[in-house]
Write an enzyme that holds these catalytic residues in place. Structure first.
Site, PDB file in Angstrom:
ATOM      1  N   GLY B  74      29.581  -0.500   1.363  1.00  0.00           N
ATOM      2  CA  GLY B  74      29.356   0.927   1.540  1.00  0.00           C
ATOM      3  C   GLY B  74      28.439   1.449   0.447  1.00  0.00           C
ATOM      4  O   GLY B  74      27.581   2.305   0.678  1.00  0.00           O
ATOM      5  N   ASN B 155      37.429  10.694  -1.282  1.00  0.00           N
ATOM      6  CA  ASN B 155      38.307   9.560  -1.536  1.00  0.00           C
ATOM      7  C   ASN B 155      39.512   9.895  -2.404  1.00  0.00           C
ATOM      8  O   ASN B 155      40.528   9.220  -2.336  1.00  0.00           O
ATOM      9  CB  ASN B 155      37.507   8.416  -2.178  1.00  0.00           C
ATOM     10  N   GLN B 183      35.295   6.802   3.622  1.00  0.00           N
ATOM     11  CA  GLN B 183      36.739   7.086   3.685  1.00  0.00           C
ATOM     12  C   GLN B 183      37.162   7.588   5.063  1.00  0.00           C
ATOM     13  O   GLN B 183      38.324   7.469   5.439  1.00  0.00           O
ATOM     14  CB  GLN B 183      37.127   8.138   2.633  1.00  0.00           C
ATOM     15  N   SER B 203      32.117   1.316   5.470  1.00  0.00           N
ATOM     16  CA  SER B 203      32.488   0.090   4.765  1.00  0.00           C
ATOM     17  C   SER B 203      33.717  -0.514   5.442  1.00  0.00           C
ATOM     18  O   SER B 203      34.727   0.166   5.633  1.00  0.00           O
ATOM     19  CB  SER B 203      32.793   0.418   3.305  1.00  0.00           C
ATOM     20  N   HIS B 205      36.090  -2.718   4.638  1.00  0.00           N
ATOM     21  CA  HIS B 205      37.402  -2.968   4.024  1.00  0.00           C
ATOM     22  C   HIS B 205      38.272  -1.725   3.888  1.00  0.00           C
ATOM     23  O   HIS B 205      39.407  -1.794   3.427  1.00  0.00           O
ATOM     24  CB  HIS B 205      37.239  -3.665   2.660  1.00  0.00           C
ATOM     25  N   THR B 241      20.435 -13.264   4.528  1.00  0.00           N
ATOM     26  CA  THR B 241      21.082 -13.896   5.674  1.00  0.00           C
ATOM     27  C   THR B 241      22.299 -13.080   6.115  1.00  0.00           C
ATOM     28  O   THR B 241      23.109 -12.672   5.276  1.00  0.00           O
ATOM     29  CB  THR B 241      21.497 -15.332   5.302  1.00  0.00           C
ATOM     30  N   CYS B 329      42.549   7.487 -18.525  1.00  0.00           N
ATOM     31  CA  CYS B 329      42.920   6.122 -18.887  1.00  0.00           C
ATOM     32  C   CYS B 329      42.692   5.162 -17.737  1.00  0.00           C
ATOM     33  O   CYS B 329      42.410   3.994 -17.955  1.00  0.00           O
ATOM     34  CB  CYS B 329      44.360   6.067 -19.337  1.00  0.00           C
TER      35      CYS B 329
END
Lengths: 151, 400
Positions: B74, B155, B183, B203, B205, B241, B329
Site C-alpha cells: 500500500g 487507521n 484501511q 493493500s 494484508h 516480476t 513510547c
C-alpha cells in the site's frame, strides 16, 4: 525488546507508593514527554531508610523507577548520589536506545528528592538539580549520555 | 490455565484466510513460471494475474481491468500516486499538493520528502472527530495544485472521510484526486466511480490477504511518471516480476471480503460497540477518540486518563491481548500520534491512548475478557501514577 529484568520490574514494581512523612520528595519529567516520576525518601542519620515512587510512563520508566528505589534503599546520601542512570541501566541488563532517557529521569528523580531533603534541612547542596523540572536536555546531561553510547 | 491469545490489532495486519492461502498455493511450486514468459508454465501465471486484475477492478468498481496496477505494498501505491502525479505535473508548472493532517506515514513522509524537493504542501486540519471539511479542500485549491490526497478511513481513529464530496470538488476544479483506501478496503464499500477518485491505493494484508502486495487504481487517461524502472511489467508502468501468488491472494481476499462484507461489518461493529459501552460504563476517566458515526466498524480508540499507553499495552500483552497505542513510547519518538494531536488532544491524553481493532477471529467472550483485564490493569497503573495521585488529592481538597 525489553530485558527480563526490565519486564520483571515493570510487572512487579518494587516500592510503589507514597511516604506520608517523607523527608524528601522529588518530581521530574512532564506529561508532554509522556514520563513523570515522583520519588519519596525517608532519611535517618544520613541513611535512606525507605524509598517509594509513583510513575506515569512507559514500561522502562516504571522499571527504572523501581530499580532506582531498590538501589538507594539502605544507602547513605553520598552513595545514593553515585546511582547514576548508567548504574540503573546496568542493573536492569540494559535498555533499548530509545529508552535511555527513562534511566536519566530515574537519576534525576533521586537527585531532586535529595535536593528537596537538603533544602528542607538547610543543608549545603550543589545547585545542579535545583528547580529542574525534568529532562529538557538543557543541561547537556542527556546529550552526554547519548555520546557515551547510551548502553 | 493457558492464557488466551486475543488479537485486537486487525488494523495493523490480518492473518491470511485459509481459502486465500489455498488459492495462492499452486503458484509457488507447480505454476512457478514467470508471468512474462511465453511457455505454458508462464502463461498460466499470466492468466492468473489477469484474472486477479479483472476481479479487483470489479471489486473496486473500475471501468476496466487495465486501470488496476499491482505494487509491492500500500505504501508503494501511495508513493507512486503522489510522486508519479507531481513529477508528471511539474513540467506544467504545478507544484502544490493538498493532503490532510491525519494521513498515514506513507503519505506524510512522501509529502515531507517532496517538500524538500521544492514542492509545496498544504495539510488540511480536521475537526475534533477527525473529519476533513470538503469546503477546506476547495479553499486550498490553487492554479498550481497538482494533486489532492485524502485517506478514505483513518487507521488510528477510523474516521471515514467525505470522499465523494471531495471528489466532486476536485473534478469541478480539474485537479487529480488520490485516495488512500488501505484501511477502508474490505471493511466498507469502495467504488472508484461512486467516489469520483482518479487514484486509489489498497493493500492485501489489511483484508485477510498476504503481505507484500498492494494495488493502485489509475483512472484511464491519468498520466503518472513511473516510480520503479526496469522491465516492461504492468504495461511498462511498474517494473518487477509479478508476485503471482500474492496477486492471486489479494484478489481472492478482496472477493471474499466483498461477498461477506455486510455480515463481517455487522459482527465486528457489534463487538466494537459492546466493548466501547462496557469500558465507558465500567472504567472512569476514559475518553472515546474519534467519531461515533461514520467510523470503521472494527475500530475503537480510547484514552485512559492518568496512565501511559505503552504500559497499558505491555500489561495487556501479559494477559494475551494484542493491541496498539498512539503514545510516544510506541511510536519511537517523543511525540504522540500526529492523528490524536490533530483532533486536539493534549499530549497527556494522547499518551494514554489505546487502539483496539476488531476482526474475524474475535468473539463475544473476548470482549468480556478484554474489559475485565482492562479494568484491573487501568486501576493498577493508576495507583502507580503521580497524575492520578494529584487528581485524587485535588478532589479531596475540593470536597472539604
Amino acid at each position: 525488546m525489553y530485558s527480563e529484568k526490565v519486564m520483571d520490574h515493570f510487572m512487579n514494581p518494587r516500592n510503589v507508593g507514597e511516604i506520608e512523612d517523607a523527608d524528601g520528595v522529588g518530581q521530574v519529567g512532564n506529561a508532554k514527554c509522556g514520563d513523570i516520576m515522583k520519588m519519596y525518601l525517608k532519611i535517618e542519620d544520613g541513611i535512606i531508610v525507605d524509598a517509594k515512587f509513583k510513575t506515569f510512563g512507559c514500561g522502562a520508566a516504571v522499571a527504572t523507577s523501581s530499580m532506582a528505589t531498590e538501589l538507594i534503599k539502605g544507602k547513605t546520601i553520598k552513595e545514593a548520589e553515585m546511582v547514576t542512570n548508567k548504574v540503573v541501566m546496568e542493573a536492569l541488563d540494559g535498555l533499548p536506545p530509545a529508552k535511555v532517557h527513562c534511566s536519566v529521569l530515574a537519576e534525576e528523580a533521586i537527585a531532586a528528592a535529595l535536593q528537596d531533603y537538603r533544602a528542607r534541612h538547610g543543608l549545603d547542596s550543589d545547585s545542579e538539580y535545583a528547580g529542574c523540572p525534568g529532562c529538557c536536555g538543557g543541561c547537556g546531561r542527556l546529550e552526554q549520555q547519548n555520546r557515551n553510547g547510551g548502553e | 490455565m493457558q492464557k488466551p491469545v486475543i488479537y485486537l490489532d486487525h488494523a495493523a495486519t490480518t492473518y491470511v484466510k485459509p481459502e486465500v492461502f489455498e488459492a495462492m498455493k499452486p503458484y509457488f511450486i507447480e505454476e512457478y513460471g514467470n508471468a512474462s514468459s511465453l511457455y505454458s508454465v508462464g502463461r498460466s501465471g499470466r492468466k492468473a494475474v489477469e484474472e486477479a486484475r479483472t476481479a479487483i477492478a470489479r471489486c473496486l468498481g473500475a471501468d476496466e481491468p487495465g486501470e488496476i496496477y499491482f505494487t509491492g505494498s500500500g505504501t508503494e501505491a501511495d508513493n507512486w500516486a503522489i510522486k508519479g502525479a507531481v513529477y508528471a505535473a511539474r513540467e506544467k508548472g504545478k507544484k502544490h499538493i493538498i493532503t490532510s493532517a491525519i494521513e498515514h506515514p506513507a503519505i506524510m513522509a512522501t509529502c515531507k520528502y517532496l517538500k524538500k524537493e521544492g514542492f509545496d504542501v498544504t495539510y488540511l486540519p480536521v475537526d475534533q472527530e477527525g473529519f476533513v471539511n470538503p469546503g477546506d479542500v476547495e479553499k486550498a485549491i490553487r492554479p498550481d495544485t497538482a494533486i489532492v490526497s485524502i485517506m478514505y478511513a483513518n487507521n488510528e481513529i477510523g474516521a471515514i472521510q467525505p470522499i465523494k464530496a471531495i471528489g466532486e470538488i476536485t473534478r469541478k476544479h480539474g485537479v487529480l484526486f488520490h485516495c488512500d483506501a488501505v484501511q477502508a478496503a474490505g471493511s466498507i464499500p469502495v467504488d472508484v466511480r461512486e467516489l469520483g477518485v482518479d487514484l486509489l491505493s489498497i493493500s492485501a494484508h489489511k483484508f485477510y490477504g498476504p503481505k507484500g502486495v498492494g494495488a493502485l487504481y489509475i483512472r484511464k487517461g491519468v498520466r503518472l511518471e513511473n516510480l520503479i524502472h526496469g522491465g516492461h511489467q504492468e504495461r511498462g508502468k511498474r517494473a518487477g516480476t509479478e508476485n503471482v501468488a500474492g496477486i492471486v491472494g489479494m484478489a481472492k481476499a478482496l472477493d471474499l471480503a466483498i461477498a461477506n462484507m455486510d455480515q463481517y461489518a455487522g459482527k465486528i461493529r457489534k463487538l466494537r460497540d459492546r466493548a466501547r459501552d462496557l469500558i465507558l460504563s465500567r472504567i472512569p476517566h476514559v475518553r472515546l477518540n474519534g467519531p461515533v458515526e461514520n467510523r470503521l466498524p472494527g475500530n475503537l480508540n480510547l484514552s485512559f486518563q492518568f496512565i501511559e499507553g505503552e504500559s497499558l499495552l505491555l500489561m495487556l500483552d501479559m494477559k494475551g491481548i494484542k493491541a496498539s497505542s498512539g503514545s510516544a513510547c510506541s511510536s519511537g519518538s517523543l511525540d504522540p500520534s500526529h492523528v490524536l494531536m490533530a483532533i486536539g488532544l493534549s499530549h497527556e491524553i494522547a499518551h494514554g491512548s489505546l487502539r483496539l481493532t476488531f476482526g474475524e477471529s474475535n468473539t463475544e467472550s473476548d470482549v468480556g475478557y478484554l474489559v475485565d483485564c482492562l479494568e484491573e490493569i487501568v486501576a493498577r497503573l493508576r495507583t502507580m501514577s503521580p497524575l492520578y495521585e494529584d487528581f485524587v488529592k485535588a478532589n479531596k481538597q475540593a470536597a472539604k
